[in-house]
Scaffold this active site. Structure first.
Site, PDB file in Angstrom:
ATOM      1  N   CYS A  23     -26.897  21.843  26.161  1.00 51.38           N
ATOM      2  CA  CYS A  23     -26.462  23.020  26.762  1.00 51.38           C
ATOM      3  C   CYS A  23     -27.660  23.582  27.601  1.00 51.38           C
ATOM      4  O   CYS A  23     -28.563  23.017  27.886  1.00 51.38           O
ATOM      5  CB  CYS A  23     -25.554  23.683  25.877  1.00 51.38           C
ATOM      6  SG  CYS A  23     -26.589  24.320  24.417  1.00 51.38           S
ATOM      7  N   ARG A  29     -23.685  25.891  21.808  1.00 51.62           N
ATOM      8  CA  ARG A  29     -22.661  24.690  21.982  1.00 51.62           C
ATOM      9  C   ARG A  29     -23.334  23.250  21.525  1.00 51.62           C
ATOM     10  O   ARG A  29     -22.591  22.611  20.849  1.00 51.62           O
ATOM     11  CB  ARG A  29     -22.362  24.678  23.477  1.00 51.62           C
ATOM     12  CG  ARG A  29     -21.656  25.672  23.918  1.00 51.62           C
ATOM     13  CD  ARG A  29     -21.300  25.842  25.360  1.00 51.62           C
ATOM     14  NE  ARG A  29     -22.336  26.193  25.891  1.00 51.62           N
ATOM     15  CZ  ARG A  29     -22.532  26.388  27.499  1.00 51.62           C
ATOM     16  NH1 ARG A  29     -21.569  26.078  28.369  1.00 51.62           N
ATOM     17  NH2 ARG A  29     -23.840  26.757  27.814  1.00 51.62           N
ATOM     18  N   ASP A 144     -16.518  -5.482  17.287  1.00 48.39           N
ATOM     19  CA  ASP A 144     -16.141  -4.477  15.899  1.00 48.39           C
ATOM     20  C   ASP A 144     -17.031  -4.981  14.916  1.00 48.39           C
ATOM     21  O   ASP A 144     -17.148  -6.302  14.733  1.00 48.39           O
ATOM     22  CB  ASP A 144     -14.677  -5.184  15.642  1.00 48.39           C
ATOM     23  CG  ASP A 144     -13.798  -4.453  14.602  1.00 48.39           C
ATOM     24  OD1 ASP A 144     -14.898  -3.733  13.718  1.00 48.39           O
ATOM     25  OD2 ASP A 144     -12.693  -4.417  14.514  1.00 48.39           O
TER      26      ASP A 144
END
Length: 215
Positions: A23, A29, A144
């Site tokens: 940010c 943020r 996966d």
């Protein structure tokens, strides 16, 4: 005859995936995003496996060494996240070079990161932009870990998939991909910002890890 011996093999280096939040000042943020992401990774993967994904933050005009803004720390506490030990950082080339994924608060921050070079364009998004793209990635196309793939392999595949979709899936308005700056605002504005970040991060962490949040 002299026998040549193979050098002793040490442990293989641990492969890690690095996320960098950016940010402006690195006190509102991006610290909120950093610490909420760390919390969710540890909750879903445990503190050992979760540390395969490193989470950091910096600011384009970072307040080097500054503490987190008090309201930001309060909001993190309300989510059960740790705000302790934080120190602001100015965004440096090395941060961008090391990062596998850069997530920024605004489009301007994204442009500033990309302008630094280091082939950052394909791995730099605003936080809300990345969420929007990730929602359209079929998780069945990602490696996966339950099938033997590495967590970091899945994370890098997700970044590539999101980058491939960027030119096809445009935001309804540019502003919808941005987070407003709550700096100097009342605590309510920080809570709104924290909620936006939390909601944006949930599908991202799910896609990165393959593990849904347990309510």
């Amino acid at each position: 005859m002299t026998l040549l011996r193979r050098p002793a093999e040490g442990p293989l280096p641990v492969d890690r995936f690095r996320i960098l939040f950016v940010c402006t000042g690195n006190i509102c943020r991006s610290p909120i995003a950093e610490r909420l992401t760390r919390l969710e990774l540890d909750l879903r993967l445990g503190p050992v496996l979760g540390r395969r994904i490193l989470v950091e933050s910096a600011g384009t005009w970072g307040h080097e060494g500054a503490p987190m803004e008090a309201h930001a720390a309060t909001v993190l506490g309300e989510y059960g996240a740790d705000s302790g030990g934080f120190a602001g950082r100015e965004l440096l080339d090395e941060h961008v070079i090391d990062a596998d994924l850069v997530l920024t608060a605004t489009l301007d921050h994204r442009a500033q990161v990309i302008s630094m070079g280091h082939a950052a364009g394909l791995r730099t998004f605003t936080i809300k932009e990345f969420t929007r793209l990730v929602r359209r990635v079929d998780p069945r196309t990602l490696p996966d870990p339950r099938d033997g793939a590495r967590l970091t392999e899945r994370a890098r595949a997700l970044v590539r998939a999101a980058a491939a979709l960027r030119g096809w899936l445009l935001a309804s308005t540019p502003e919808s991909d941005e987070l407003d700056d709550p700096y100097g605002a009342p605590i309510g504005m920080f809570r709104n910002c924290g909620e936006e970040i939390f909601d944006a991060l949930d599908p991202v962490v799910t896609a990165l890890t393959g593990v849904r949040r347990q309510d």
